[in-house]
Structures are given as C-alpha cells and as structure tokens.
Design a protein around this motif. Structure first.
Motif, PDB file in Angstrom:
ATOM      1  N   VAL A 259      -2.631  16.948  -6.568  1.00 63.39           N
ATOM      2  CA  VAL A 259      -1.560  17.177  -5.589  1.00 63.39           C
ATOM      3  C   VAL A 259      -1.052  18.610  -5.639  1.00 63.39           C
ATOM      4  O   VAL A 259       0.000  18.924  -5.083  1.00 63.39           O
ATOM      5  N   SER A 260      -1.807  19.492  -6.287  1.00 62.28           N
ATOM      6  CA  SER A 260      -1.341  20.862  -6.489  1.00 62.28           C
ATOM      7  C   SER A 260      -1.236  21.656  -5.190  1.00 62.28           C
ATOM      8  O   SER A 260      -0.579  22.702  -5.152  1.00 62.28           O
ATOM      9  N   ASP A 261      -1.882  21.176  -4.126  1.00 62.59           N
ATOM     10  CA  ASP A 261      -1.810  21.866  -2.842  1.00 62.59           C
ATOM     11  C   ASP A 261      -0.866  21.182  -1.857  1.00 62.59           C
ATOM     12  O   ASP A 261      -0.790  21.576  -0.694  1.00 62.59           O
ATOM     13  N   LEU A 262      -0.143  20.169  -2.312  1.00 59.65           N
ATOM     14  CA  LEU A 262       0.770  19.439  -1.437  1.00 59.65           C
ATOM     15  C   LEU A 262       2.217  19.839  -1.714  1.00 59.65           C
ATOM     16  O   LEU A 262       2.599  20.117  -2.854  1.00 59.65           O
ATOM     17  N   GLY A 263       3.037  19.850  -0.659  1.00 62.81           N
ATOM     18  CA  GLY A 263       4.456  20.105  -0.827  1.00 62.81           C
ATOM     19  C   GLY A 263       4.758  21.487  -1.348  1.00 62.81           C
ATOM     20  O   GLY A 263       4.039  22.457  -1.073  1.00 62.81           O
ATOM     21  N   SER A 264       5.817  21.569  -2.148  1.00 57.51           N
ATOM     22  CA  SER A 264       6.258  22.857  -2.680  1.00 57.51           C
ATOM     23  C   SER A 264       6.762  22.676  -4.102  1.00 57.51           C
ATOM     24  O   SER A 264       7.476  21.712  -4.399  1.00 57.51           O
TER      25      SER A 264
ATOM     26  N   ARG B 162      -3.203  11.358   0.600  1.00 58.99           N
ATOM     27  CA  ARG B 162      -4.100  11.822  -0.468  1.00 58.99           C
ATOM     28  C   ARG B 162      -4.580  10.646  -1.312  1.00 58.99           C
ATOM     29  O   ARG B 162      -5.765  10.573  -1.677  1.00 58.99           O
ATOM     30  N   LEU B 163      -3.684   9.725  -1.642  1.00 55.10           N
ATOM     31  CA  LEU B 163      -4.071   8.554  -2.418  1.00 55.10           C
ATOM     32  C   LEU B 163      -5.041   7.667  -1.644  1.00 55.10           C
ATOM     33  O   LEU B 163      -6.008   7.139  -2.200  1.00 55.10           O
ATOM     34  N   THR B 164      -4.805   7.531  -0.337  1.00 55.81           N
ATOM     35  CA  THR B 164      -5.678   6.702   0.498  1.00 55.81           C
ATOM     36  C   THR B 164      -7.071   7.305   0.600  1.00 55.81           C
ATOM     37  O   THR B 164      -8.085   6.596   0.486  1.00 55.81           O
ATOM     38  N   ASP B 165      -7.133   8.611   0.797  1.00 57.82           N
ATOM     39  CA  ASP B 165      -8.433   9.282   0.960  1.00 57.82           C
ATOM     40  C   ASP B 165      -9.317   9.132  -0.273  1.00 57.82           C
ATOM     41  O   ASP B 165     -10.549   9.191  -0.166  1.00 57.82           O
ATOM     42  N   GLY B 166      -8.698   8.951  -1.428  1.00 58.53           N
ATOM     43  CA  GLY B 166      -9.470   8.853  -2.652  1.00 58.53           C
ATOM     44  C   GLY B 166      -9.986   7.459  -2.965  1.00 58.53           C
ATOM     45  O   GLY B 166     -10.632   7.258  -4.000  1.00 58.53           O
ATOM     46  N   LEU B 167      -9.703   6.486  -2.095  1.00 60.14           N
ATOM     47  CA  LEU B 167     -10.141   5.110  -2.330  1.00 60.14           C
ATOM     48  C   LEU B 167     -11.260   4.726  -1.375  1.00 60.14           C
ATOM     49  O   LEU B 167     -11.281   5.173  -0.219  1.00 60.14           O
ATOM     50  N   PRO B 168     -12.196   3.882  -1.806  1.00 60.76           N
ATOM     51  CA  PRO B 168     -13.199   3.364  -0.877  1.00 60.76           C
ATOM     52  C   PRO B 168     -12.519   2.645   0.293  1.00 60.76           C
ATOM     53  O   PRO B 168     -11.504   1.966   0.101  1.00 60.76           O
TER      54      PRO B 168
ATOM     55  N   GLY C  90       0.802  -1.215   0.000  1.00 62.04           N
ATOM     56  CA  GLY C  90       0.000   0.000   0.000  1.00 62.04           C
ATOM     57  C   GLY C  90       0.832   1.258   0.000  1.00 62.04           C
ATOM     58  O   GLY C  90       0.493   2.231   0.677  1.00 62.04           O
ATOM     59  N   GLY C  91       1.910   1.247  -0.773  1.00 65.28           N
ATOM     60  CA  GLY C  91       2.709   2.452  -0.943  1.00 65.28           C
ATOM     61  C   GLY C  91       2.170   3.304  -2.080  1.00 65.28           C
ATOM     62  O   GLY C  91       1.040   3.122  -2.546  1.00 65.28           O
ATOM     63  N   ILE C  92       3.001   4.223  -2.554  1.00 65.01           N
ATOM     64  CA  ILE C  92       2.559   5.145  -3.595  1.00 65.01           C
ATOM     65  C   ILE C  92       2.168   4.397  -4.864  1.00 65.01           C
ATOM     66  O   ILE C  92       1.105   4.620  -5.448  1.00 65.01           O
ATOM     67  N   GLY C  93       3.021   3.465  -5.309  1.00 61.36           N
ATOM     68  CA  GLY C  93       2.734   2.736  -6.535  1.00 61.36           C
ATOM     69  C   GLY C  93       1.491   1.875  -6.437  1.00 61.36           C
ATOM     70  O   GLY C  93       0.642   1.861  -7.341  1.00 61.36           O
ATOM     71  N   GLY C  94       1.360   1.144  -5.328  1.00 58.69           N
ATOM     72  CA  GLY C  94       0.208   0.266  -5.157  1.00 58.69           C
ATOM     73  C   GLY C  94      -1.098   1.022  -5.080  1.00 58.69           C
ATOM     74  O   GLY C  94      -2.115   0.615  -5.675  1.00 58.69           O
ATOM     75  N   LEU C  95      -1.105   2.140  -4.370  1.00 65.94           N
ATOM     76  CA  LEU C  95      -2.334   2.925  -4.236  1.00 65.94           C
ATOM     77  C   LEU C  95      -2.709   3.607  -5.545  1.00 65.94           C
ATOM     78  O   LEU C  95      -3.889   3.682  -5.909  1.00 65.94           O
ATOM     79  N   ALA C  96      -1.707   4.112  -6.272  1.00 65.25           N
ATOM     80  CA  ALA C  96      -1.990   4.735  -7.565  1.00 65.25           C
ATOM     81  C   ALA C  96      -2.561   3.701  -8.534  1.00 65.25           C
ATOM     82  O   ALA C  96      -3.513   3.986  -9.277  1.00 65.25           O
ATOM     83  N   LEU C  97      -1.991   2.497  -8.519  1.00 62.95           N
ATOM     84  CA  LEU C  97      -2.513   1.440  -9.374  1.00 62.95           C
ATOM     85  C   LEU C  97      -3.960   1.115  -9.018  1.00 62.95           C
ATOM     86  O   LEU C  97      -4.801   0.914  -9.910  1.00 62.95           O
TER      87      LEU C  97
END
Length: 275
Positions: A59-64, A106-112, A8-15
C-alpha cells in the motif's frame, strides 16, 4: 479447510489473503454488487502496513503518509504531538491515510476472481451442526468454518450469540474525504482539535484530498445548532473543514457497543463484556 468469510470489507478481504497463503479454500460472501466504492479514509499505522505487506499487499503508493500527529485545544493551545518517524525507522513502514475504496480495490485485485461472491446477502448462520451461511434466497453455503467480518450489525454474530443488538452510546462520528485545503493536503502533518463541542480531526489522504471527521454527541452536529457555531470557532484549519461537511460528501456513523454473553458450557457464569 473450506472457510466462508461473511463480509467483503477490509477485514474480510485481508483474512482471505492470509487463509489462501496458508493453503485453505476460501469464499468471501459480499452483499454488495461489487467492491465498495464509497466511504472516507482509514489510517494504516506502521504495524498495519507491515501486516498487509506480509499478506503480499503493498500500500506504499496509496493515500498519503503523515509524519506528525498534532493535537491542540479549540483555541490552538498545544496538547500533544506524536512523532511517527520512529515507527517508520523501526518497521520500515510509515503511517498513511488511505481512501477506503482504494484499499478495498487493492485487496480485491490481489485475490482470485472466484474467491468473492458478490450479491450474496446472508440472512443467518447455522453453527449447530455442519456450519452454513443461509442466503436471503434460501441457499445454504456450507463450509468447515464461518467467519463473521460483516460489521457491528453482524448477522453471524447475531446467529451465534443472539440478541441484544448493538446499542448506541450517544456519540456520532461524521466523516468525509474531500478535496479541500490544498496546502494541508500536500503536507505530512495530521491534526486533532479537542474542545467542548467535540473532537475534530484532519489528515492528508493523497490526490489532493483530506480525510476529516467530527466526534460529537448524537444530534448535535446540525446547521444552526450551538455545537455547529462552536465548531466554527475552533482554531484553523477547522472552520474550512467544517463548512465542507455540508457539501453532501460526509457520512454519519453512530458509535455502538455490544453486550456479550458466553453460550458455551463449562465457562461458568455468563461473562458480560463490552466490545
């Protein structure tokens, strides 16, 4: 299809986002008890931000955002400067450094909620016959497809391709996300410094934080070593960055490589490659 994503990292969640958009049923098996909250930052270039937007993840409001990536020698001599503005102009997305935990959130929040199973530690993957991920408690989770998104020590990879394990290549990356150098953190310039002791990087990462890293030979970056002394001599702002690494905020990752052999008939002699 029923798809199992291990990790459940970045790649897995994006997939998982993309598979759901295409109408598949997805389960993500994550060994942690919840979304990862540690780690430093990641650089999301314009094409990555565009891909995330295509998945419905903004992700336009995340990071810099940083607009220039400047590389110098340890003495401060200019080596290269990359203007990132044309990427934004062409794609509509800038280049950003984003805290890993923020991006995973952010990726987690967008998933059921039912998509991710936390605390699911995968011990092995069965691929000879109906695919299944076998958990440490013995449960076999079946699906039509299993995807290994569980890192460079992947259980799925080991089950499919077998040994050997990843081998260290002799370099370590130390990195952290720290509230240092407020002037730099508020700017839009990324820095890379290259010298005999190794490569050092520094990026503004939002909320007054800087993402920093050192790429050095294994074991070299220790207090009192010659490399530590050399790094302190690097051009500003590197000395301040180096001292911050000993506050307990940094983590070490060893670079590794896999040697892979094909296991499928009809492919000819085993092909060896590094990945």
């Amino acid at each position: 299809m029923d798809v199992l994503v291990v990790g459940g990292g970045i790649g897995g969640l994006a997939l998982a986002h993309g598979l759901l958009i295409d109408g598949h049923r997805v389960t993500v098996l994550e060994r942690g008890d919840g979304p990862a909250t540690g780690g430093a930052a990641v650089s999301i270039f314009s094409n990555g931000a565009a891909a995330l937007a295509g998945l419905g993840v903004d992700v336009s409001d995340l990071g810099s955002e940083f607009e220039v990536l400047r590389t110098t020698s340890a003495s401060g001599r200019p080596i290269m400067e990359v203007d990132l503005a044309p990427m934004r102009a062409r794609t509509g997305f800038g280049v950003r450094a984003i805290a890993r935990a923020d991006l995973i959130g952010r990726l987690t929040d967008g998933l059921p909620a039912e998509v991710i199973r936390y605390g699911a530690r995968v011990e092995s993957a069965r691929v000879d016959g109906p695919p299944a991920a076998v958990l440490t408690d013995g449960e076999a989770v079946r699906a039509d497809v299993i995807v290994g998104a569980d890192g460079y020590r992947s259980v799925v990879r080991r089950s499919v391709l077998g040994p050997p394990e990843a081998k260290p290549v002799g370099w370590d990356t130390w990195q952290g996300l720290t509230r240092i150098l407020p002037g730099f953190a508020a700017g839009r310039i990324g820095r890379i410094v290259v010298g005999r002791a190794g490569m050092v990087g520094l990026l503004p990462a939002g909320e007054g934080r800087c993402q920093w890293w050192f790429d050095v030979r294994v074991g070299d970056l220790a207090p009192g070593t010659g490399v530590a002394t050399q790094l302190r001599k690097y051009s500003p702002p590197t000395p301040s960055q180096f001292r911050s690494s000993w506050t307990g905020s940094g983590t070490r990752t060893s670079a590794a490589t896999h040697t892979c052999c094909t296991r499928y008939p009809g492919a000819g002699a085993p092909a060896r490659s590094r990945c």
